[in-house]
Scaffold this motif. Structure first.
Motif, PDB file in Angstrom:
ATOM      1  N   SER A 152       0.827  -1.204   0.000  1.00 16.39           N
ATOM      2  CA  SER A 152       0.000   0.000   0.000  1.00 16.39           C
ATOM      3  C   SER A 152       0.861   1.253   0.000  1.00 16.39           C
ATOM      4  O   SER A 152       0.508   2.267  -0.624  1.00 16.39           O
ATOM      5  N   ASP A 153       1.983   1.187   0.682  1.00 20.01           N
ATOM      6  CA  ASP A 153       2.899   2.334   0.695  1.00 20.01           C
ATOM      7  C   ASP A 153       3.422   2.617  -0.710  1.00 20.01           C
ATOM      8  O   ASP A 153       3.595   3.775  -1.120  1.00 20.01           O
ATOM      9  N   ARG A 154       3.647   1.560  -1.472  1.00 20.14           N
ATOM     10  CA  ARG A 154       4.076   1.725  -2.866  1.00 20.14           C
ATOM     11  C   ARG A 154       2.986   2.400  -3.694  1.00 20.14           C
ATOM     12  O   ARG A 154       3.263   3.256  -4.530  1.00 20.14           O
ATOM     13  N   GLU A 173      -6.350  13.307  -3.012  1.00 26.52           N
ATOM     14  CA  GLU A 173      -6.661  13.149  -1.591  1.00 26.52           C
ATOM     15  C   GLU A 173      -6.757  11.659  -1.269  1.00 26.52           C
ATOM     16  O   GLU A 173      -7.527  10.934  -1.896  1.00 26.52           O
ATOM     17  N   LYS A 174      -5.999  11.223  -0.294  1.00 30.42           N
ATOM     18  CA  LYS A 174      -5.864   9.785  -0.022  1.00 30.42           C
ATOM     19  C   LYS A 174      -6.439   9.432   1.347  1.00 30.42           C
ATOM     20  O   LYS A 174      -6.315  10.190   2.301  1.00 30.42           O
ATOM     21  N   HIS A 175      -7.043   8.240   1.406  1.00 28.66           N
ATOM     22  CA  HIS A 175      -7.634   7.722   2.638  1.00 28.66           C
ATOM     23  C   HIS A 175      -7.238   6.254   2.781  1.00 28.66           C
ATOM     24  O   HIS A 175      -7.207   5.518   1.802  1.00 28.66           O
ATOM     25  N   ILE A 176      -6.986   5.838   4.006  1.00 24.18           N
ATOM     26  CA  ILE A 176      -6.699   4.428   4.291  1.00 24.18           C
ATOM     27  C   ILE A 176      -7.960   3.764   4.823  1.00 24.18           C
ATOM     28  O   ILE A 176      -8.633   4.289   5.722  1.00 24.18           O
ATOM     29  N   LEU A 177      -8.297   2.610   4.259  1.00 19.43           N
ATOM     30  CA  LEU A 177      -9.378   1.782   4.786  1.00 19.43           C
ATOM     31  C   LEU A 177      -8.773   0.437   5.179  1.00 19.43           C
ATOM     32  O   LEU A 177      -8.245  -0.280   4.319  1.00 19.43           O
ATOM     33  N   ILE A 178      -8.830   0.125   6.443  1.00 17.99           N
ATOM     34  CA  ILE A 178      -8.284  -1.139   6.944  1.00 17.99           C
ATOM     35  C   ILE A 178      -9.408  -2.171   6.964  1.00 17.99           C
ATOM     36  O   ILE A 178     -10.448  -1.964   7.596  1.00 17.99           O
ATOM     37  N   ILE A 194      -3.736  -0.981  14.623  1.00 20.93           N
ATOM     38  CA  ILE A 194      -4.159   0.184  13.837  1.00 20.93           C
ATOM     39  C   ILE A 194      -3.064   1.245  13.852  1.00 20.93           C
ATOM     40  O   ILE A 194      -2.732   1.846  12.822  1.00 20.93           O
ATOM     41  N   ASP A 195      -2.482   1.482  15.023  1.00 24.49           N
ATOM     42  CA  ASP A 195      -1.421   2.495  15.142  1.00 24.49           C
ATOM     43  C   ASP A 195      -0.214   2.142  14.280  1.00 24.49           C
ATOM     44  O   ASP A 195       0.408   3.023  13.681  1.00 24.49           O
ATOM     45  N   ASP A 196       0.116   0.845  14.222  1.00 23.71           N
ATOM     46  CA  ASP A 196       1.246   0.408  13.394  1.00 23.71           C
ATOM     47  C   ASP A 196       1.000   0.745  11.923  1.00 23.71           C
ATOM     48  O   ASP A 196       1.873   1.257  11.225  1.00 23.71           O
ATOM     49  N   VAL A 197      -0.218   0.435  11.446  1.00 23.75           N
ATOM     50  CA  VAL A 197      -0.561   0.684  10.036  1.00 23.75           C
ATOM     51  C   VAL A 197      -0.471   2.170   9.722  1.00 23.75           C
ATOM     52  O   VAL A 197       0.119   2.580   8.716  1.00 23.75           O
ATOM     53  N   LEU A 198      -1.039   2.985  10.599  1.00 21.24           N
ATOM     54  CA  LEU A 198      -1.069   4.428  10.347  1.00 21.24           C
ATOM     55  C   LEU A 198       0.320   5.046  10.447  1.00 21.24           C
ATOM     56  O   LEU A 198       0.638   5.996   9.723  1.00 21.24           O
ATOM     57  N   GLU A 199       1.154   4.509  11.316  1.00 22.86           N
ATOM     58  CA  GLU A 199       2.522   5.023  11.429  1.00 22.86           C
ATOM     59  C   GLU A 199       3.315   4.745  10.157  1.00 22.86           C
ATOM     60  O   GLU A 199       4.080   5.586   9.682  1.00 22.86           O
ATOM     61  N   ILE A 200       3.110   3.572   9.565  1.00 23.94           N
ATOM     62  CA  ILE A 200       3.835   3.212   8.345  1.00 23.94           C
ATOM     63  C   ILE A 200       3.339   4.028   7.149  1.00 23.94           C
ATOM     64  O   ILE A 200       4.132   4.538   6.356  1.00 23.94           O
ATOM     65  N   LEU A 201       2.029   4.175   7.024  1.00 28.92           N
ATOM     66  CA  LEU A 201       1.454   4.777   5.816  1.00 28.92           C
ATOM     67  C   LEU A 201       1.277   6.293   5.924  1.00 28.92           C
ATOM     68  O   LEU A 201       1.186   6.976   4.894  1.00 28.92           O
ATOM     69  N   ALA A 202       1.209   6.817   7.142  1.00 31.02           N
ATOM     70  CA  ALA A 202       1.120   8.282   7.349  1.00 31.02           C
ATOM     71  C   ALA A 202       0.045   8.916   6.462  1.00 31.02           C
ATOM     72  O   ALA A 202       0.264   9.931   5.808  1.00 31.02           O
TER      73      ALA A 202
END
Length: 271
Positions: A152-154, A173-178, A194-202
């Motif tokens: 996803s980061d890519r 405009e970008k949004h993450i959906l887990i 959740i915090d791990d995912v958001l920290e990686i993807l910012a």
């Protein structure tokens, strides 16, 4: 003029098509005029999830190449009068898509609809690049697993460099959906938090969809989970995500582990 929203990810099987159908239906239920476009040429699953597979006559490739006009290929949903589908082809490959052709189709759809939701194939090949090419906004769907988040980061990098907006010095405009989040597994360290995912993807979080059999059952009967099981946890999560997409402030509900009666009794005995 419509907003063009791409639903994308780096990894397959994370729930893009399910999300496209659920978000499209939720927006339509909210009064928005919506078209969902299947860019997964050669596989074509969005029509199955929407229960429209028997109604496909013309498809995206036919419109791109001028074999059919856009109104001939659009399929109106049987349950929601303001939800439409533009299906992909099962008999062609992604090389049949052209940038100019896709651009013309998106331009025409913008005139008619409030939302154009592009269901992208996974990865960074041609179909995925064209699905995101004309996007104004993006939902990056990811599972809370290292490989999914890394991919996803890519995709975020591609959205910031390979879109028309990026070339014009603007931002998508970008949004993450887990999706497929399991609170019990996360608590045991078997998946990322959740915090791990958001920290990686910012990237801002749009919603958290819990793992649930309701999603599979809805897909099997050809109905978005937001319509098939409206009271279920996934349906509520998608509706909340839709409201955030429209600019509402909605409190984020983080799924919690559900303990059965036997687990509760064992826990009390251990105490």
């Amino acid at each position: 003029m419509a907003k063009v929203l791409v639903v994308t990810s780096g990894k397959g099987g994370v729930g893009k098509t399910t999300t496209t159908a659920a978000m499209g239906a939720a927006l339509a239920q909210a009064g928005e005029k919506v078209v969902v476009v299947d860019f997964d040429v050669g596989l074509r699953n969005l029509d199955l999830v929407l229960g429209a597979e028997r109604r496909v006559v013309f498809d995206l490739i036919n419109v791109v190449h001028g074999v059919a006009k856009l109104p001939q290929a659009l399929i109106r949903d049987k349950r929601l009068e303001n939800l439409w589908l533009l299906p992909a082809s099962q008999t062609k490959d992604k090389d049949a898509l052209t940038e100019d052709g896709v651009g013309r189709v998106i331009h025409e759809l913008r005139k008619t609809f409030d939302w154009v939701i592009c269901d992208s194939p996974a990865g960074i090949e041609r179909g995925a690049m064209l699905a995101m090419r004309y996007a104004d906004e993006a939902i990056i769907v990811t599972n809370p697993e290292v490989s999914s988040v890394r991919d996803s980061d890519r995709i975020i990098g591609m959205l910031d460099s390979k879109t028309v907006r990026a070339e014009n010095g603007e931002r998508v405009e970008k949004h993450i959906l887990i999706t497929r989040y399991d609170a019990g597994r996360a608590a045991r360290g078997e998946m990322l938090s959740i915090d791990d995912v958001l920290e990686i993807l910012a990237t801002p979080l749009l919603g958290i969809v819990p793992e649930s059999q309701d999603v599979l059952r809805a897909s099997n009967v050809g109905c978005p989970v937001t319509l098939n099981s409206p009271a279920s946890a996934p349906a509520r999560a998608y509706h909340d995500a839709m409201r955030r997409l429209l600019g509402e402030e909605v409190e984020m509900q983080i799924p919690v582990e559900r303990k059965g009666l036997m687990n509760l009794l064992l826990g009390r005995r251990a105490a």
